[in-house]
Design an enzyme around this catalytic site. Sequence first.
Site, mmCIF file in Angstrom:
data_model
loop_
_atom_site.group_PDB
_atom_site.id
_atom_site.type_symbol
_atom_site.label_atom_id
_atom_site.label_comp_id
_atom_site.label_asym_id
_atom_site.label_seq_id
_atom_site.Cartn_x
_atom_site.Cartn_y
_atom_site.Cartn_z
ATOM 1 N N ASP A 1 34.956 58.296 18.336
ATOM 2 C CA ASP A 1 36.071 57.336 18.400
ATOM 3 C C ASP A 1 35.697 56.167 19.303
ATOM 4 O OD1 ASP A 1 37.947 59.372 17.098
ATOM 5 O OD2 ASP A 1 37.391 60.415 18.933
ATOM 6 N N GLN B 1 23.992 54.069 23.958
ATOM 7 C CA GLN B 1 23.988 53.893 22.502
ATOM 8 C C GLN B 1 22.746 53.186 21.955
ATOM 9 O OE1 GLN B 1 27.599 51.905 21.283
ATOM 10 N NE2 GLN B 1 28.298 53.692 20.142
ATOM 11 N N ARG C 1 25.540 63.585 13.159
ATOM 12 C CA ARG C 1 26.829 64.225 12.924
ATOM 13 C C ARG C 1 27.942 63.158 12.896
ATOM 14 N NH1 ARG C 1 27.933 66.776 19.011
ATOM 15 N NH2 ARG C 1 29.293 65.064 19.677
ATOM 16 N N GLY C 2 29.187 63.598 12.709
ATOM 17 C CA GLY C 2 30.339 62.726 12.902
ATOM 18 C C GLY C 2 30.321 61.480 12.041
ATOM 19 N N GLU C 3 30.444 60.345 12.684
ATOM 20 C CA GLU C 3 30.566 59.098 11.934
ATOM 21 C C GLU C 3 29.567 58.033 12.398
ATOM 22 O OE1 GLU C 3 34.458 57.981 10.822
ATOM 23 O OE2 GLU C 3 34.051 55.844 10.936
ATOM 24 N N ASP C 4 29.535 57.790 13.704
ATOM 25 C CA ASP C 4 28.707 56.676 14.161
ATOM 26 C C ASP C 4 27.214 57.015 14.108
ATOM 27 O OD1 ASP C 4 28.654 53.959 15.208
ATOM 28 O OD2 ASP C 4 27.827 54.863 17.015
ATOM 29 N N SER C 5 26.827 58.185 14.588
ATOM 30 C CA SER C 5 25.396 58.534 14.532
ATOM 31 C C SER C 5 24.942 58.658 13.085
ATOM 32 C CB SER C 5 25.100 59.822 15.313
ATOM 33 O OG SER C 5 25.840 60.906 14.804
ATOM 34 N N TYR D 1 32.442 61.754 20.874
ATOM 35 C CA TYR D 1 32.111 60.365 21.209
ATOM 36 C C TYR D 1 32.253 59.366 20.068
ATOM 37 C CZ TYR D 1 30.215 63.230 24.827
ATOM 38 O OH TYR D 1 30.101 64.171 25.802
ATOM 39 N N TYR E 1 26.905 69.633 15.641
ATOM 40 C CA TYR E 1 27.869 70.562 16.232
ATOM 41 C C TYR E 1 27.213 71.943 16.234
ATOM 42 C CZ TYR E 1 30.753 66.605 14.789
ATOM 43 O OH TYR E 1 31.243 65.330 14.613
HETATM 44 O O1 TRH Z 1 30.518 62.640 18.768
HETATM 45 P P1 TRH Z 1 30.906 62.742 17.349
HETATM 46 O O2 TRH Z 1 31.040 64.087 16.804
HETATM 47 O O3 TRH Z 1 32.239 61.966 17.194
HETATM 48 C C1 TRH Z 1 33.315 61.989 16.322
HETATM 49 C C2 TRH Z 1 34.530 62.524 16.969
HETATM 50 O O4 TRH Z 1 34.478 63.912 16.991
HETATM 51 C C3 TRH Z 1 35.732 62.045 16.238
HETATM 52 O O5 TRH Z 1 36.898 62.639 16.679
HETATM 53 C C4 TRH Z 1 35.550 62.216 14.770
HETATM 54 O O6 TRH Z 1 36.593 61.601 14.180
HETATM 55 C C5 TRH Z 1 34.277 61.578 14.321
HETATM 56 O O7 TRH Z 1 33.189 62.156 15.019
HETATM 57 C C6 TRH Z 1 34.056 61.678 12.860
HETATM 58 O O8 TRH Z 1 29.815 61.967 16.428
HETATM 59 P P2 TRH Z 1 29.479 60.419 16.248
HETATM 60 O O9 TRH Z 1 30.548 59.767 15.438
HETATM 61 O O10 TRH Z 1 28.147 60.359 15.723
HETATM 62 O O11 TRH Z 1 29.515 59.797 17.691
HETATM 63 C C7 TRH Z 1 28.512 60.004 18.634
HETATM 64 C C8 TRH Z 1 28.301 58.765 19.463
HETATM 65 O O12 TRH Z 1 27.490 59.054 20.575
HETATM 66 C C9 TRH Z 1 27.614 57.650 18.683
HETATM 67 O O13 TRH Z 1 28.196 56.405 19.022
HETATM 68 C C10 TRH Z 1 26.207 57.681 19.200
HETATM 69 C C11 TRH Z 1 26.421 58.116 20.614
HETATM 70 N N1 TRH Z 1 25.272 58.747 21.280
HETATM 71 C C12 TRH Z 1 24.759 58.129 22.395
HETATM 72 O O14 TRH Z 1 25.213 57.037 22.775
HETATM 73 N N2 TRH Z 1 23.727 58.727 23.052
HETATM 74 C C13 TRH Z 1 23.179 59.897 22.642
HETATM 75 O O15 TRH Z 1 22.231 60.397 23.283
HETATM 76 C C14 TRH Z 1 23.706 60.512 21.470
HETATM 77 C C15 TRH Z 1 23.111 61.793 20.973
HETATM 78 C C16 TRH Z 1 24.759 59.907 20.820
#
Ligand code: TRH
Length: 380
Positions: free
Chosen positions: A20, A258, A274-278, A18, A196
Amino acid sequence: MPEVNTRWDIFCTVVDNYGDIGVTWRLARQLVAEHSLAVRLWVDDLRAFERICPDIDVNAAQQSQQGVEVRLWPSEWAQTDAADVVIAAFACQLPSDYMDAMAAREKPPLWMNLDYLSAEDWVIGCHGLPSVKYKSVQKIFFFPGFQPGTGGLLRERGLLEQRQQFQLDPEAQRQFLQGLGIDRAPEAQLISLFAYENAGLASWLDVLAVDATPAHLLVPEGRILGDVARWLGVETLTVGAIHVRQSLNVQVLPFVRQDQYDHLLWCCDFNAVRGEDSFVRAQWAGRPMLWHIYQQDEDIHLDKLDAFLALYTKGLSPAAAEAMNGLWRAWSAGQPIGDHWLASRKHWPELQENAEKWCLEQGLQADLAAALVQFYLNWI
Ligand code: TRH
C-alpha cells in the site's frame, strides 16, 4: 501539463506489509518529479513507510521527502483544506471531515479511487466509471492495468533505459551487489526470493541444491524466512550469513530501500516476487519471474492470477506456456514446485526472451502517473 500549483492529496492506509505504501509513495514521488505537482501523501503507518524509505522520521506529523509533503494520517483528523485532486488508494475510507472539506469547495475536486492491479478483462470496462457520490463530489474508479483502456502501470521516466544500461554493465552490478555483501560466482544463477510463507518452497530448494548449475539465492528479510530456515535446518537466519547446501548458496539480505530493490531485481537471473508493487517491478526488470499473489477471500486471487498468466504467456510456445502456468499456479497454491521449476528450465531462453518482450510492450503504454494527470486534464 496541469498548472504547477495544482494540489494533489493521496491517502494511504497500510493494511499490511508494504504494498500500500510502496505504490502510493512511488506515485507521489513521480507526480512531483515528472509533473511538478504539489503532493501531500497521508499515511497512517510511518513505520511501514520507514522500511522502504529509511529517511522517514517516524515521529514527524509532517515532513518533506523528495519533494513530497508526507503527513501522518492521524486518528483524530484536524481540519484541512481539500486538494484539487484527491486519490484514495485501494478503497481506503477518507476522514469524514475531509469529505466535508471536499464538498465545501467551490469547485469540487477530482476524487478517485486508485484500485488494486488486475489483468482481468472487466477492469477495462470499469476504469474511469463513476463510483459513489458524497454530496456534490463524485468518486471515480481508476484502475491500473496491463491493457489499453486501463490506467497502466507505475513506471518512472527513463526506467527501462536505466535498467538496460545497468544490465549491460557488469562492473556496476558487481559494485552494487558488493554493497549488499553479495559476492556473485560467475557461473551461478542469481535468484531473488520475496514471497509470503510458502509450503512449496522446500521442493524448489531441493532441486536447486542438486542442479548442475549452481544457484545463489538472495532472500530479503521477510515472511518467507521461516520456510527457508526450516529447509536449511537452522533456528535463525541472520542478514549476511551464507548457508551452502550442495550447489545452492542461500543468503539473507537486509530489506533495502525501494530503488535499491529495483537494482537487485535487475541483477538477478530470476526473481520471485509478491503482492503488487514488487510484481510490477520484476516485470520492468525484463527477467523470468515468479509471482506469489496476495491471497483474497473466496480464492478470487486465482482469477487474477489466471488472467495475468493468459496475457503474459500469450507469445510462448504451448510447452513453455504450460510450464509457466504450472509453476505459477503451484507456487501461489503453496504446492511443491520442484518439477515445475525443472520443466520451466527447459524453456529458459524462450522465457528470457518473453520477459524482455513483455516488458518492452508494457513500456509502450502510458504510465499510471501520466495517465492520472491526463485524466485530470480531460476532466477539468
Ligand atoms: O508487501 P506486499 O505483500 O504488499 C501488499 C500488501 O500486503 C497489500 O495489503 C496488498 O494489497 C498488496 O500487497 C497486494 O508486496 P508488494 O506490493 O510487492 O510491496 C512490497 C514493497 O516493498 C514494494 O514497494 C517493494 C518494497 N521493497 C523494498 O523497498 N525493499 C526490499 O528489500 C523489498 C524486498 C521490497
